[in-house]
Design a protein around this motif. Structure first.
Motif, mmCIF file in Angstrom:
data_model
loop_
_atom_site.group_PDB
_atom_site.id
_atom_site.type_symbol
_atom_site.label_atom_id
_atom_site.label_comp_id
_atom_site.label_asym_id
_atom_site.label_seq_id
_atom_site.Cartn_x
_atom_site.Cartn_y
_atom_site.Cartn_z
ATOM 1 N N GLU A 16 0.796 -1.204 -0.132
ATOM 2 C CA GLU A 16 0.065 0.108 -0.004
ATOM 3 C C GLU A 16 1.047 1.132 0.201
ATOM 4 N N ASN A 40 -4.150 -8.447 -7.961
ATOM 5 C CA ASN A 40 -4.040 -8.489 -6.358
ATOM 6 C C ASN A 40 -3.948 -9.828 -5.892
ATOM 7 N N ASP A 45 -4.337 -5.081 2.877
ATOM 8 C CA ASP A 45 -4.568 -3.913 2.974
ATOM 9 C C ASP A 45 -5.430 -3.492 2.011
ATOM 10 N N GLN A 46 -5.091 -2.151 1.758
ATOM 11 C CA GLN A 46 -6.048 -1.370 0.709
ATOM 12 C C GLN A 46 -5.567 -1.474 -0.772
ATOM 13 N N CYS A 47 -4.842 -2.178 -1.076
ATOM 14 C CA CYS A 47 -4.100 -2.238 -2.169
ATOM 15 C C CYS A 47 -5.149 -2.721 -3.580
ATOM 16 N N SER A 49 -8.374 -2.153 -3.560
ATOM 17 C CA SER A 49 -9.356 -0.694 -3.911
ATOM 18 C C SER A 49 -8.734 0.083 -4.452
ATOM 19 N N ILE A 50 -7.244 0.449 -3.996
ATOM 20 C CA ILE A 50 -6.306 1.598 -4.603
ATOM 21 C C ILE A 50 -6.567 1.112 -6.176
ATOM 22 N N GLU A 53 -9.641 1.694 -8.106
ATOM 23 C CA GLU A 53 -9.796 3.251 -8.533
ATOM 24 C C GLU A 53 -8.801 3.551 -9.804
#
Length: 345
Positions: A16, A40, A45-47, A49-50, A53
């Motif tokens: 992230e 992914n 972690d937020q990877c 959703s990143i 986006e």
């Protein structure tokens, strides 16, 4: 050339902190016709959703979500999505120069090569290192035929085992998967690819930024690191079968790795309390001693270490420790270093 598509595969897991730098370096390439395949690998972690986006903003991005299976499994999943004529791998904590794809694509087409490799920077938080022992920014590209390529791969100096930092014809690698559940998966993979390569080009310009995290290999050593030796031994069987004349080169690389890992196990006694793995390395060296002795004839330093190790492994450990101390105290010359340059992101 703009009709030529390049697929860029990025395996992603727990990065992230670095993922924006990596993805944006690919999105911002001067060459536009890309498939950007972001895998992914079950990152907690937020990877995930990143990268979703990013996909909303750039139609070239293909997002793959999968259960965690490791780097090899993620790369293999990425290969299933490849539609490009050429393929590049980028690790998700690294980044690339904004003209890397264009530069490598121009070179691979001009030289009618199967693979082209650029030089790279070891990238730290506030500086870069360029290996001017192996590369020279002012030199012309080097073209290798298959035989010289394989010999250089065994040395792992100018031709690196790393999957990243290269542009491959997709047809060369599409049916050679990465071995799963091992560390140093590239060592199990690269020689299989290079056997198919007729023309290989090395560019001296550093276009890839290989990020160096602060973790030390000594303090973070584990028994999984011994996969590196397994990979070299598996590769040696391949060399014996297909490149018998390069057997000594292969033995030298195995011996160097054996000595390094013996010393690392010594420094990490908690990982090998019974000495089982150190003893296995010692036994392997002694069982193959005559082959290693022959292979080390052309390498004075390696020959000396083998001789000391054969008397007793700890004599070689002590020798290396004393030499390191002497260099630190400037009693003997230090080894030639790498060129330090300003960080450019």
């Amino acid at each position: 050339m703009t009709k030529t598509k390049v697929s860029v595969i990025v395996p992603i897991y727990k990065v992230e902190k670095y993922i924006h730098r990596c993805v944006e370096s690919i999105i911002g390439q001067s060459y536009w016709n890309l498939d950007i395949i972001l895998v992914n690998d079950g990152s907690p972690d937020q990877c995930g959703s990143i990268i979703e986006e990013y996909a909303k903003k750039d139609s070239r991005i293909i997002v793959v979500h999968k259960e965690n299976g490791g780097l090899s499994d993620a790369r293999n999943a990425g290969m299933e999505c490849v539609t490009g004529d050429y393929v590049m791998f980028v690790d998700s904590d690294d980044w690339i120069a904004n003209n890397m794809v264009e530069q490598l694509l121009n070179m691979i087409i001009y030289c009618r090569a199967d693979v082209v490799q650029s030089a790279f920077y070891y990238a730290y938080n506030d500086y870069l290192l360029y290996d001017n022992r192996c590369y020279s920014k002012d030199e012309s590209p080097i073209l290798h035929s298959n035989q010289s390529l394989m010999q250089e791969l065994l040395k792992n100096e100018t031709v690196k085992n790393f999957a990243w930092g290269k542009l491959y014809k997709a047809s060369i690698i599409k049916d050679i998967p990465f071995k799963k559940n091992v560390l140093f998966e590239d060592v199990f993979w690269a020689h299989q690819v290079m056997k198919r390569v007729k023309n290989f080009v090395i560019m001296h310009e550093p276009l890839y930024y290989y990020y160096q995290r602060e973790n030390s290999i000594v303090s973070n050593y584990s028994l999984k690191n011994l996969d590196f030796l397994k990979g070299l031994k598996e590769r040696h069987t391949f060399i014996e079968q297909h490149y018998k004349e390069l057997a000594d080169d292969s033995y030298r690389s195995i011996l160097k790795a054996c000595l390094i890992h013996y010393n690392l196990l010594f420094l990490n006694k908690s990982q090998d309390q019974s000495g089982q793995y150190k003893n296995a390395i010692r036994d392997y060296i002694m069982q193959h001693f005559s082959f290693f002795q022959e292979a080390a004839k052309s390498d004075k330093e390696l020959r000396r270490q083998l001789e000391l190790f054969s008397i007793h492994p700890m004599i070689n450990v002590a020798f290396l420790g004393a030499r390191k101390l002497a260099r630190r105290l400037k009693l003997i010359p230090t080894e030639e270093g790498l060129e330090k340059v300003n960080l450019r992101i």
